[in-house]
Design an enzyme around this catalytic site. Structure first.
Site, mmCIF file in Angstrom:
data_model
loop_
_atom_site.group_PDB
_atom_site.id
_atom_site.type_symbol
_atom_site.label_atom_id
_atom_site.label_comp_id
_atom_site.label_asym_id
_atom_site.label_seq_id
_atom_site.Cartn_x
_atom_site.Cartn_y
_atom_site.Cartn_z
ATOM 1 N N ALA A 240 0.843 -1.204 0.000
ATOM 2 C CA ALA A 240 0.000 0.000 0.000
ATOM 3 C C ALA A 240 0.873 1.246 0.000
ATOM 4 O O ALA A 240 2.044 1.212 0.381
ATOM 5 C CB ALA A 240 -0.922 0.002 1.219
ATOM 6 N N ASP A 241 0.259 2.331 -0.417
ATOM 7 C CA ASP A 241 0.922 3.634 -0.349
ATOM 8 C C ASP A 241 -0.138 4.698 -0.101
ATOM 9 O O ASP A 241 -1.174 4.717 -0.772
ATOM 10 C CB ASP A 241 1.670 3.937 -1.648
ATOM 11 C CG ASP A 241 2.607 5.123 -1.487
ATOM 12 O OD1 ASP A 241 3.713 4.928 -0.944
ATOM 13 O OD2 ASP A 241 2.228 6.235 -1.878
#
Length: 198
Positions: A74-75
């Site tokens: 994720a970011d």
């Protein structure tokens, strides 16, 4: 949650993501081994950067995935959209105290977006989705900003703040969308995506 024999790997060192994923009552391991270099050119539209980073982290995982493994990467990015003649801007992690103060000054009295991209990948397929939450800050005083920065030292946080900390309690007047996305992981959407994979 029945994982049907799948083993979940969280490719993130974020303690907030670990805690939120635990809330789904699934077993997982954390493995942050990765060779992806996080960078992007100025030609990339700012609202596409989280997806680019999340998928890059997934591809950069340090080993091939086994048939029974699902990797989650994720970011999260804080994005100031164009407003009042000011251009859009990505607010990453601040470069120390002065950088954190500048970011909070930019957020003060304005609306911004928090966008998280999440990538799920196994040995055969990949899925990425994004979740965006709109957040409004009141006009923060200089004393409020310096108190928060000096007390909570938000130097590892995009946008130099955490909604679950003091600044969120006193400064955020409204959100539209997922609260947990602003914390850093839209767990309800992750749950739905995992169900599709399983």
């Amino acid at each position: 949650m029945d994982l049907h024999g799948k083993h979940i790997i969280l490719g993130s060192s974020s303690p907030r993501r670990r805690e939120l994923l635990k809330g789904l009552d699934i077993d997982f391991e954390v493995d942050t081994g990765n060779n992806f270099q996080e960078h992007f050119g100025p030609e990339v539209p700012y609202d596409e950067v989280p997806r680019l980073m999340s998928e890059g982290k997934s591809r950069g995982f340090h080993r091939p995935l086994l048939d029974n493994e699902i990797l989650i990467t994720a970011d999260t990015m804080v994005i100031l959209p164009p407003q009042d003649g000011r251009p859009g801007e990505i607010l990453g992690k601040p470069d120390g105290r002065e950088g954190a103060i500048r970011m909070l000054q930019d957020l003060s009295g304005r609306r911004h977006h928090v966008t998280t991209a999440v990538t799920l990948r196994d040995a055969h397929r990949q899925e990425t989705f994004t979740c965006t939450t709109e957040v409004w800050f009141k006009a923060l005083t200089a004393d409020e900003i310096t108190y928060y920065v000096d007390t909570y030292k938000p130097f590892d946080k995009a946008g130099a703040y955490a909604i679950q900390e003091w600044i969120g309690h006193v400064g955020i007047t409204r959100i539209e969308g997922s609260y947990f996305n602003v914390v850093g992981f839209p767990v309800q959407r992750v749950y739905d995506a995992l169900l599709r994979f399983l």
